[in-house]
Design a protein around this motif. Structure first.
Motif, PDB file in Angstrom:
ATOM      1  N   GLN A 202       3.320 -15.569 -28.234  1.00  0.00           N
ATOM      2  CA  GLN A 202       2.109 -15.487 -27.413  1.00  0.00           C
ATOM      3  C   GLN A 202       0.878 -15.922 -28.199  1.00  0.00           C
ATOM      4  N   GLN A 203       0.984 -15.856 -29.529  1.00  0.00           N
ATOM      5  CA  GLN A 203      -0.077 -16.322 -30.411  1.00  0.00           C
ATOM      6  C   GLN A 203       0.489 -17.406 -31.326  1.00  0.00           C
ATOM      7  N   PRO A 204      -0.331 -18.381 -31.717  1.00  0.00           N
ATOM      8  CA  PRO A 204       0.178 -19.431 -32.613  1.00  0.00           C
ATOM      9  C   PRO A 204       0.541 -18.871 -33.988  1.00  0.00           C
ATOM     10  N   HIS A 205       1.683 -19.286 -34.480  1.00  0.00           N
ATOM     11  CA  HIS A 205       2.123 -18.965 -35.836  1.00  0.00           C
ATOM     12  C   HIS A 205       2.708 -20.231 -36.447  1.00  0.00           C
ATOM     13  N   PRO A 206       2.545 -20.419 -37.753  1.00  0.00           N
ATOM     14  CA  PRO A 206       3.065 -21.645 -38.375  1.00  0.00           C
ATOM     15  C   PRO A 206       4.586 -21.648 -38.460  1.00  0.00           C
ATOM     16  N   VAL A 207       5.131 -22.830 -38.635  1.00  0.00           N
ATOM     17  CA  VAL A 207       6.576 -22.977 -38.815  1.00  0.00           C
ATOM     18  C   VAL A 207       7.064 -22.076 -39.942  1.00  0.00           C
ATOM     19  N   SER A 208       6.285 -21.991 -41.019  1.00  0.00           N
ATOM     20  CA  SER A 208       6.691 -21.177 -42.171  1.00  0.00           C
ATOM     21  C   SER A 208       6.859 -19.708 -41.805  1.00  0.00           C
ATOM     22  N   PHE A 209       6.103 -19.234 -40.837  1.00  0.00           N
ATOM     23  CA  PHE A 209       6.220 -17.846 -40.374  1.00  0.00           C
ATOM     24  C   PHE A 209       7.608 -17.604 -39.780  1.00  0.00           C
ATOM     25  N   TYR A 210       8.030 -18.507 -38.908  1.00  0.00           N
ATOM     26  CA  TYR A 210       9.345 -18.361 -38.279  1.00  0.00           C
ATOM     27  C   TYR A 210      10.466 -18.598 -39.290  1.00  0.00           C
ATOM     28  N   ALA A 211      10.266 -19.558 -40.188  1.00  0.00           N
ATOM     29  CA  ALA A 211      11.288 -19.829 -41.204  1.00  0.00           C
ATOM     30  C   ALA A 211      11.479 -18.626 -42.124  1.00  0.00           C
ATOM     31  N   ALA A 212      10.391 -17.933 -42.441  1.00  0.00           N
ATOM     32  CA  ALA A 212      10.494 -16.750 -43.300  1.00  0.00           C
ATOM     33  C   ALA A 212      11.282 -15.642 -42.610  1.00  0.00           C
ATOM     34  N   HIS A 213      11.039 -15.445 -41.315  1.00  0.00           N
ATOM     35  CA  HIS A 213      11.810 -14.447 -40.567  1.00  0.00           C
ATOM     36  C   HIS A 213      13.286 -14.840 -40.509  1.00  0.00           C
ATOM     37  N   TYR A 214      13.532 -16.121 -40.322  1.00  0.00           N
ATOM     38  CA  TYR A 214      14.914 -16.606 -40.267  1.00  0.00           C
ATOM     39  C   TYR A 214      15.604 -16.381 -41.612  1.00  0.00           C
TER      40      TYR A 214
END
Length: 289
Positions: A202-214
């Motif tokens: 719902q809010q913008p987050h960088p690719v690195s944010f999702y990659a870190a969670h992954y």
């Protein structure tokens, strides 16, 4: 010291499996298991919505491209391929002209659409259509199958959508179009990425944010990036994850918004958000925040 009994150990394991884990972004191991091995199954926290209306399916680019290809095959069957087994140029240009998926190199004029390999989307389309059993190759000619004809019926459109998604995520090899060392990053746990995008998009987050969670959920994948010449293993993982999951994955299904630029979807600092289409296509059960 007396060892715990089997019932005690079993109870402890059961408690662990049912306990939300920070590394799984609030999901429990029991929830992660079907998310990995039966991503859209009845026990998964990510489900395909039933009875999705046409106006929603019309917004799924890769589905629209698949339908255009099946209609082309219906019109041209049998469609003779080139000696290398690729689609002839005139059909490539016809498919690309629909505008369902744009590619940077073609849009900027860096190269022209002369061969099938000039378009990753169309190359993927050709492969997934055959993997799904919608078309088959007979003596250098591509034929629409009975299954393909049936699923072109508008009444069967939801079934076609489910088949296209399943084929792309479970049968087509995402690693086949890049040179990254890992064969699994992105495709393993793809539904977890949908979960993350639904949770945080719902809010913008960088690719690195999702990659870190992954990477937290699947720490073993970092060991597959062993060449430190240009980037650290985490940086390599982030680029690989961005390319496969976003640039050539969820974006092709219209799940990113608004109108992301495909040329930078793999960049670690590229902000991403979820499109409204995600909630219209998927029912995602969220863990408590």
């Amino acid at each position: 010291m007396k060892s715990p009994s089997k019932p005690v150990l079993a109870a402890a394991l059961h408690r662990y499996n049912d306990t939300p884990q920070p590394d799984f972004c609030g999901l429990s191991p029991a929830q992660m298991h079907p998310l990995l091995y039966q991503p859209l199954g009845p026990a998964s926290v990510v489900q395909l919505r039933a009875n999705v209306p046409d106006e929603v399916l019309n917004q799924v680019p890769f589905l629209r491209l698949t339908e255009a290809f099946l209609q082309l095959l219906q019109r041209e069957t049998p469609l003779r391929l080139t000696p290398l087994g690729a689609l002839p140029r005139k059909y490539l240009r016809e498919l690309y002209a629909h505008g369902f998926l744009r590619e940077e190199g073609l849009e900027t004029g860096l190269f022209t659409l002369s061969r099938e390999i000039d378009s990753l989307a169309i190359t993927t389309l050709h492969q997934t259509t055959r993997l799904a059993g919608l078309a088959r190759l007979v003596r250098g000619q591509l034929l629409l199958t009975k299954k393909g004809t049936q699923l072109l019926d508008p009444a069967h459109r939801p079934a076609l959508w489910a088949l296209v998604l399943d084929t792309f995520t479970n049968r087509f090899l995402w690693a086949s179009h890049d040179g990254y060392p890992s064969q699994t990053v992105g495709q393993t746990g793809w539904a977890y990425s949908v979960y993350l995008l639904a949770r945080f998009g719902q809010q913008p987050h960088p690719v690195s944010f999702y990659a870190a969670h992954y990477q937290r959920a699947f720490p073993f994948v970092l060991a597959e990036f062993t060449d430190p010449v240009y980037r650290t293993p985490l940086e390599q993982l982030t680029h690989c994850y961005g390319v496969r999951t976003f640039e050539r994955g969820l974006n092709w299904f219209g799940l990113l918004g608004p109108e992301p630029q495909a040329s930078v979807l793999y960049q670690p600092d590229q902000p991403l958000s979820a499109s409204p289409l995600l909630a219209q296509l998927f029912d995602v059960q969220q863990a408590p925040v």
